[in-house]
Design a protein around this motif. Structure first.
Motif, PDB file in Angstrom:
ATOM      1  N   SER A 162       4.292   2.419  10.932  1.00 55.07           N
ATOM      2  CA  SER A 162       4.005   2.717   9.532  1.00 55.07           C
ATOM      3  C   SER A 162       3.402   1.529   8.802  1.00 55.07           C
ATOM      4  O   SER A 162       2.806   1.687   7.735  1.00 55.07           O
ATOM      5  N   THR A 163       3.550   0.329   9.372  1.00 58.72           N
ATOM      6  CA  THR A 163       3.021  -0.865   8.716  1.00 58.72           C
ATOM      7  C   THR A 163       2.525  -1.848   9.767  1.00 58.72           C
ATOM      8  O   THR A 163       2.808  -1.710  10.960  1.00 58.72           O
ATOM      9  N   ASP A 177      -0.720  12.109  10.930  1.00 64.11           N
ATOM     10  CA  ASP A 177       0.135  11.189  11.677  1.00 64.11           C
ATOM     11  C   ASP A 177      -0.468  10.914  13.059  1.00 64.11           C
ATOM     12  O   ASP A 177      -1.258  11.714  13.576  1.00 64.11           O
ATOM     13  N   GLY A 204       0.253   2.336   6.925  1.00 60.95           N
ATOM     14  CA  GLY A 204      -0.012   3.620   7.567  1.00 60.95           C
ATOM     15  C   GLY A 204      -0.709   4.646   6.710  1.00 60.95           C
ATOM     16  O   GLY A 204      -1.441   5.498   7.225  1.00 60.95           O
ATOM     17  N   ARG A 205      -0.522   4.614   5.391  1.00 61.09           N
ATOM     18  CA  ARG A 205      -1.194   5.582   4.534  1.00 61.09           C
ATOM     19  C   ARG A 205      -2.689   5.304   4.421  1.00 61.09           C
ATOM     20  O   ARG A 205      -3.459   6.180   4.033  1.00 61.09           O
ATOM     21  N   ASN A 208      -4.785   4.087  10.690  1.00 56.71           N
ATOM     22  CA  ASN A 208      -4.036   3.971  11.924  1.00 56.71           C
ATOM     23  C   ASN A 208      -5.028   3.958  13.077  1.00 56.71           C
ATOM     24  O   ASN A 208      -6.002   4.727  13.056  1.00 56.71           O
TER      25      ASN A 208
END
Length: 408
Positions: free
Chosen positions: A34-35, A245, A58-59, A62
């Motif tokens: 996520s980071t 995702d 992550g937003r 990726n």
């Protein structure tokens, strides 16, 4: 009919997949994080000041998702691509990015109901006006374009009647209005069957849940096109948060590798099934661009390399009779969606438009006995045999209804 570019099969497999993994994996690894760590404050400054190209959070990006985006941009012939958690997330975020209060949208009427609802109802809350025009009517479309128009939205082929957009004609209208952008939902066509960007569209959207994923096991959406426009959409994705995702991105990459093979098979099967349906007495009408009876057959033959895997048809029976027919299918599965390896069948009046009254459905062109069939990759003869058995029961029921009516 134009041929699909010969390099598309190779791009399906190879595009967006350089050997960059530490373990030299042939397949793109799933980067499940996520980071992302920074080695120093100087490295952080380099990132924010554009001296390095790396992920931050992550937003915003990726590596697995980025590999899928690069593959999709290559397939559509766009400068960039931006992936989302669903096709609708791609549609809504893109329109939010392109529109503001006081703007106007032109939308073709034969389209996915959620897109139409978003444009007509939801955007209206924010001061965006919308006009609906009949699919295939360029004169009506141009008549609705006004100084405040900013986006023309069309599908090609449309859902559910498979109207094929004259994208070059729409692009010619756009040239008269420099501020207008043309957005084409090409979910039904895929990059294999139609090339909207090459025909003058500014952006292309796909529900990657369908043919691109191809196995009914993921949700995803993508917008491709000019890198500058896509970057505007990508920035808003980081705010609204509808990101894909990495697990879904991995499945999407795997699905795309066989896209050209699957679409070629589905094109061939669907044409054969459409021809069978059109000749059957239990079928009132068939909607498929590969048939000369379709209103856009000539246009489709000129602008598409294949006619797709979806067929819509009207049975000579009632709402209930159509439901019984679908229930009798042994190969085709009653389910929404399309584009997977399994053949799916649905009755739009009971599936996608169940909440509407018969009068409301009729007003938007949804017949009670309309059926949408999305062929998979099963053997063509097995699909036809399943339909032939089911349609025989429809014919028998229709004869009985006529006989009973004569006696009453």
């Amino acid at each position: 009919m134009p041929a699909a570019p010969r390099d598309l099969s190779t791009a399906c497999v190879r595009a967006g997949q350089p050997r960059q993994d530490a373990y030299d994996a042939v397949t793109t690894p799933i980067s499940c994080t996520s980071t992302y760590a920074f080695g120093s404050s100087a490295e952080l400054r380099d990132h924010f000041e554009g001296r390095t190209n790396r992920e931050e959070y992550g937003r915003y990006g990726n590596p697995t998702v980025r590999a899928a985006e690069e593959k999709l941009a290559a397939l559509d012939g766009g400068g960039d691509a931006c992936l989302f958690a669903s096709g609708m997330a791609a549609v809504t975020t893109t329109l939010f990015a392109l529109l503001k209060k006081g703007d106007h949208v032109v939308l073709t009427s034969d389209c996915y109901r959620r897109t139409r609802s978003f444009v007509q109802n939801f955007l209206a809350r924010y001061g965006v006006e919308a006009s609906l025009v009949p699919a295939g009517d360029l004169a009506a479309l141009e008549a609705e374009v006004r100084p405040e128009t900013r986006v023309i939205v069309t599908e090609s082929p449309t859902n559910p009647y498979l109207r094929v957009a004259d994208i070059e004609g729409i692009a010619a209208i756009k040239k008269k209005f420099p501020k207008v952008k043309v957005l084409v939902d090409s979910t039904f066509a895929t990059p294999i069957n139609q090339r909207p960007l090459e025909q003058g569209a500014d952006l292309v959207i796909h529900s990657a849940t369908k043919y691109l994923g191809g196995h009914n096991d993921l949700l995803a959406g993508v917008v491709t096109g000019d890198a500058g426009l896509v970057s505007v959409v990508r920035d808003l994705r980081g705010v609204l948060g509808g990101v894909l995702d990495p697990h879904a991105a991995y499945l999407l990459i795997r699905g795309i590798k066989t896209l050209a093979l699957r679409v070629e098979r589905q094109n061939r099967t669907a044409l054969a099934v459409a021809q069978f349906l059109e000749a059957h007495p239990a079928v009132e009408r068939v909607f498929y661009p590969g048939l000369p009876s379709h209103p856009d057959h000539e246009l489709a033959s000129k602008t598409m390399s294949g006619f797709g895997g979806v067929i819509s048809f009207v049975l000579r029976t009632s709402l209930e009779g159509t439901a019984r027919a679908l229930d009798a299918c042994q190969l085709a599965t009653v389910a929404p969606s399309l584009g997977g390896v399994e053949t799916l069948i649905e009755q739009p009046a009971l599936m996608s438009f169940y909440e509407l009254t018969p009068q409301e459905r009729a007003a938007i062109g949804i017949r009670e006995s309309l059926v949408r069939l999305a062929v998979g990759i099963e053997d063509e003869k097995d699909i036809v045999a399943d339909l032939e058995r089911v349609l025989a029961t429809v014919s028998q029921a229709t004869k009985k209804e006529v006989f009973d009516a004569a006696l009453s």
